[in-house]
Design an enzyme around this catalytic site. Structure first.
Site, PDB file in Angstrom:
ATOM      1  N   CYS A   1       0.794  -1.144  -0.025  1.00 46.90           N
ATOM      2  CA  CYS A   1      -0.045   0.101   0.065  1.00 46.90           C
ATOM      3  C   CYS A   1       0.747   1.189   0.087  1.00 46.90           C
ATOM      4  O   CYS A   1       1.589   1.248   0.801  1.00 46.90           O
ATOM      5  CB  CYS A   1      -0.873   0.097   1.291  1.00 46.90           C
ATOM      6  SG  CYS A   1      -2.090   1.644   1.409  1.00 46.90           S
TER       7      CYS A   1
ATOM      8  N   CYS B   1       0.428   3.298   3.349  1.00 43.67           N
ATOM      9  CA  CYS B   1       0.925   2.838   4.867  1.00 43.67           C
ATOM     10  C   CYS B   1       2.103   1.701   4.584  1.00 43.67           C
ATOM     11  O   CYS B   1       2.582   1.301   5.666  1.00 43.67           O
ATOM     12  CB  CYS B   1      -0.386   2.276   5.572  1.00 43.67           C
ATOM     13  SG  CYS B   1      -0.935   0.610   5.103  1.00 43.67           S
TER      14      CYS B   1
ATOM     15  N   CYS C   1      -7.323  -1.161   1.509  1.00 44.50           N
ATOM     16  CA  CYS C   1      -6.295  -1.620   2.516  1.00 44.50           C
ATOM     17  C   CYS C   1      -6.577  -2.188   3.793  1.00 44.50           C
ATOM     18  O   CYS C   1      -7.453  -1.197   4.529  1.00 44.50           O
ATOM     19  CB  CYS C   1      -4.918  -0.879   2.445  1.00 44.50           C
ATOM     20  SG  CYS C   1      -3.514  -1.029   3.482  1.00 44.50           S
TER      21      CYS C   1
ATOM     22  N   CYS D   1      -4.968   0.338   6.432  1.00 39.56           N
ATOM     23  CA  CYS D   1      -5.269   1.891   6.532  1.00 39.56           C
ATOM     24  C   CYS D   1      -6.614   2.355   5.983  1.00 39.56           C
ATOM     25  O   CYS D   1      -7.159   3.542   5.942  1.00 39.56           O
ATOM     26  CB  CYS D   1      -4.213   2.756   6.037  1.00 39.56           C
ATOM     27  SG  CYS D   1      -3.956   2.715   4.348  1.00 39.56           S
TER      28      CYS D   1
ATOM     29  N   CYS E   1      -8.437  -5.612  -9.581  1.00 39.74           N
ATOM     30  CA  CYS E   1      -8.002  -4.497 -10.412  1.00 39.74           C
ATOM     31  C   CYS E   1      -7.481  -3.287  -9.833  1.00 39.74           C
ATOM     32  O   CYS E   1      -8.578  -2.780  -9.261  1.00 39.74           O
ATOM     33  CB  CYS E   1      -9.289  -4.018 -11.568  1.00 39.74           C
ATOM     34  SG  CYS E   1      -9.109  -3.004 -12.704  1.00 39.74           S
TER      35      CYS E   1
END
Length: 149
Positions: free
Chosen positions: A59, A62, A108, A111, A133
Site C-alpha cells: 500500500c 501505509c 487496504c 489503513c 483491478c
C-alpha cells in the site's frame, strides 16, 4: 469459481489512522485523490500496469504488503490485475454502488485506503477466477532481492 459473500461484514478498524491533513501532507494530490477519495487513475497510465518485476506490492499510503508479483496477470484492462491478495486479511472487500453500478471495492485492511475493485466470473485462466483491478498509484513495489536471471 470465485464468489462474493452477500453477508454484511463488520470491517475491522484501521491499524493506521491519520487525519485528513496528515494524509494530504504525506500523499501527492493524485495519490490522495485515489487512495483517500476512492478515485481511479486513467487506464494504461500507471507505472505497474505492465511491470514484470518480481516482488511485493505494498500500500502506497501505509506500506502494508498486499499482493505478490506471482499473482499478477495480464488482463489488458489498463490497470495491474492480481488473482488473489497476499493474505486473506490484507484487503477489505465491500460493496460499492457508486456510478450507477454494483462493484466490490478493495481497501487496504491496514489503513482503509482505496486500492481498486475486484471482479469475478470474467473467464480469465487464473486459479481463483477473480480479478483484483488495482490502481498503480495505490501501490509501491518492493522488488525481491537476490539473483536476477
Amino acid at each position: 469459481m470465485g464468489s462474493f459473500s452477500q453477508e454484511p461484514r463488520t470491517e475491522p478498524e484501521p491499524k493506521v489512522v491519520k487525519t485528513d491533513a496528515e494524509w494530504r501532507e504525506q500523499l501527492s494530490p493524485q495519490e490522495y485523490q485515489v487512495l483517500r477519495q476512492a478515485g481511479t487513475e486513467r487506464p494504461f497510465t500507471g507505472e505497474y500496469t505492465d511491470s514484470k518485476t518480481v516482488g511485493v506490492y505494498q500500500c502506497r499510503a501505509c506500506g502494508a504488503e498486499l499482493f505478490r508479483s506471482e499473482t499478477k496477470f495480464e488482463s489488458h484492462c489498463g490497470w495491474p490485475s492480481f488473482f488473489t491478495p497476499l493474505a486473506g486479511d490484507a484487503v477489505i472487500e465491500r460493496v460499492d454502488n457508486s456510478l450507477g453500478m454494483r462493484r466490490v471495492e478493495v481497501l487496504c485492511a491496514t489503513c482503509h485506503s482505496h486500492l481498486g475493485h475486484v471482479f469475478s466470473g470474467e473467464g480469465y485462466g487464473t486459479p481463483t477466477d477473480l480479478r483484483y483491478c488495482i490502481n498503480s498509484i495505490s501501490l509501491s513495489l518492493k522488488p525481491d532481492s537476490g539473483p536476477t536471471s
